[in-house]
Design an enzyme around this catalytic site. Structure first.
Site, PDB file in Angstrom:
ATOM      1  N   GLU A 214      45.211   6.444 -26.525  1.00  9.71           N
ATOM      2  CA  GLU A 214      44.583   7.721 -26.876  1.00  9.71           C
ATOM      3  C   GLU A 214      45.147   8.329 -28.156  1.00  9.71           C
ATOM      4  O   GLU A 214      44.398   8.853 -28.990  1.00  9.71           O
ATOM      5  CB  GLU A 214      44.716   8.712 -25.712  1.00  9.71           C
ATOM      6  CG  GLU A 214      43.804   8.442 -24.528  1.00  9.71           C
ATOM      7  CD  GLU A 214      44.296   7.350 -23.605  1.00  9.71           C
ATOM      8  OE1 GLU A 214      43.569   6.992 -22.664  1.00  9.71           O
ATOM      9  OE2 GLU A 214      45.423   6.842 -23.827  1.00  9.71           O
TER      10      GLU A 214
ATOM     11  N   HIS B  69      44.113  12.710 -12.261  1.00  5.82           N
ATOM     12  CA  HIS B  69      42.697  12.607 -12.617  1.00  5.82           C
ATOM     13  C   HIS B  69      41.933  13.889 -12.292  1.00  5.82           C
ATOM     14  O   HIS B  69      40.703  13.894 -12.299  1.00  5.82           O
ATOM     15  CB  HIS B  69      42.041  11.430 -11.885  1.00  5.82           C
ATOM     16  CG  HIS B  69      42.511  10.093 -12.331  1.00  5.82           C
ATOM     17  ND1 HIS B  69      43.779   9.635 -12.090  1.00  5.82           N
ATOM     18  CD2 HIS B  69      41.877   9.105 -13.017  1.00  5.82           C
ATOM     19  CE1 HIS B  69      43.913   8.418 -12.602  1.00  5.82           C
ATOM     20  NE2 HIS B  69      42.778   8.075 -13.166  1.00  5.82           N
TER      21      HIS B  69
END
Length: 327
Positions: A60, A129
């Site tokens: 990322e 998450h």
């Protein structure tokens, strides 16, 4: 009008903007041949090729930095985070680079960058998450933050975000992707800095955004039966806040409840409360009430998970208690 799922509304927005402007491209993990973790980019690589729908490694920080550089050179990157929580790995690139380069370069560089993807508390996705990043990014200068809540506003807002010359953090809720709504066949865009008055009322202003809009509207059905008349505002723009719409509502109702899925400590609701007290304190007939998630990692257990976030019954109870004080 055509009935469209929210994830397809987002896909249509990206498709239309890529067709309109060859400088627009998508990058992220599995956005190409797999079509994205929630199929927002499904089959776009077939139409635009692997260089405009670019599958990246699990890195990322690296691909976000690449996107910032691409934006500086005149391209319009759309980063998809497979899960928004993973983008914490790229916080430095988003905050120190994307957010500040237009200013620190003296205006020599524009950063037309969209960072989008699924977030929020889903159904037993676990703590890492189930992140809500709006509180993380609200203090970063130079960023715009938008939270879509319906297929209609998802499409119109994403198209506007892609065309904006500033970095936009575009929040999508993982449990809204299969929401259905009729969308116009003609092109439309929505402003990034405007709230939506979902329901007009006179008793109390309820400020909310993202998935909590739908929890609020469930609560409103009960409240209407009990004779209450709440005004519901979907903030949509989290940075900057649309205080023109917020202020007009508070001057009418004089009571405010903020409903969010973000954490209570340091969340969007905390900032809104402070701003209301700064600007509109004399308009309030009661203290602002905040309903927010508990300040704990989201449990995997489904029952416990539900207990950490605001439920419609809590909204009903808050309105009842607030308006019981009305004289």
């Amino acid at each position: 009008m055509a009935e469209t799922l929210l994830f397809n509304a987002l896909r249509e927005a990206i498709d239309e903007e890529m067709a309109r402007d060859p400088s627009v491209f998508v990058l992220g993990e599995d956005v190409g041949h797999y079509g994205g973790s929630y199929k927002v980019t499904k089959d776009l690589y077939k139409k635009y090729g692997d260089l405009r729908v670019l599958d990246t490694p699990i890195a990322e920080n690296a691909f976000t930095g690449m996107a910032v550089g691409a934006a500086m050179t005149g391209l319009r990157p759309i980063i998809e985070g497979m899960n928004m929580g993973f983008l914490l790995l790229a916080f430095n690139q988003i905050a120190n680079n994307a957010g500040m380069l237009r200013y620190t370069s003296g205006g020599n560089f524009k950063i037309p960058l969209v960072v989008r993807g699924p977030g929020g508390v889903g159904r037993q996705l676990g703590a890492e998450h189930s992140q809500r990043l709006e509180a993380y990014f609200q203090g970063v200068p130079g960023l715009k933050m938008v939270a879509c809540s319906t297929p209609y506003n998802a499409k119109g807002l994403l198209k506007s975000a892609i065309r904006d010359d500033n970095p936009v953090i575009f929040f999508e809720h993982v449990l809204l992707y299969n929401l259905k709504q009729d969308l116009p066949e003609e092109e439309y865009l929505l402003p990034l800095d405007k709230a939506e008055t979902v329901r007009e009322g006179n008793d109390v202003t309820i400020l909310t955004y993202s998935r909590m809009r739908h929890h609020v509207m469930q609560a409103v059905k009960t409240l209407e039966k009990e004779g209450f008349d709440p005004e519901v505002i979907d903030l949509i723009s989290l940075k900057p806040l649309d205080f023109e719409t917020i202020g007009a509502s508070i001057r009418k109702t004089h009571r405010v409840i903020i409903v969010e899925e973000c954490m209570r400590s340091g969340g969007i609701g905390a900032e809104i409360t402070a701003s209301i007290n700064d600007r509109l304190f004399d308009e309030l007939d009661a203290p602002v009430i905040r309903l927010a998630s508990q300040d704990i990692p989201t449990p995997y257990n489904g029952t416990l998970e539900n207990l950490t976030i605001v439920q419609p019954a809590q909204i009903v109870e808050a309105v009842q208690k607030l308006l019981a004080l009305k004289v």
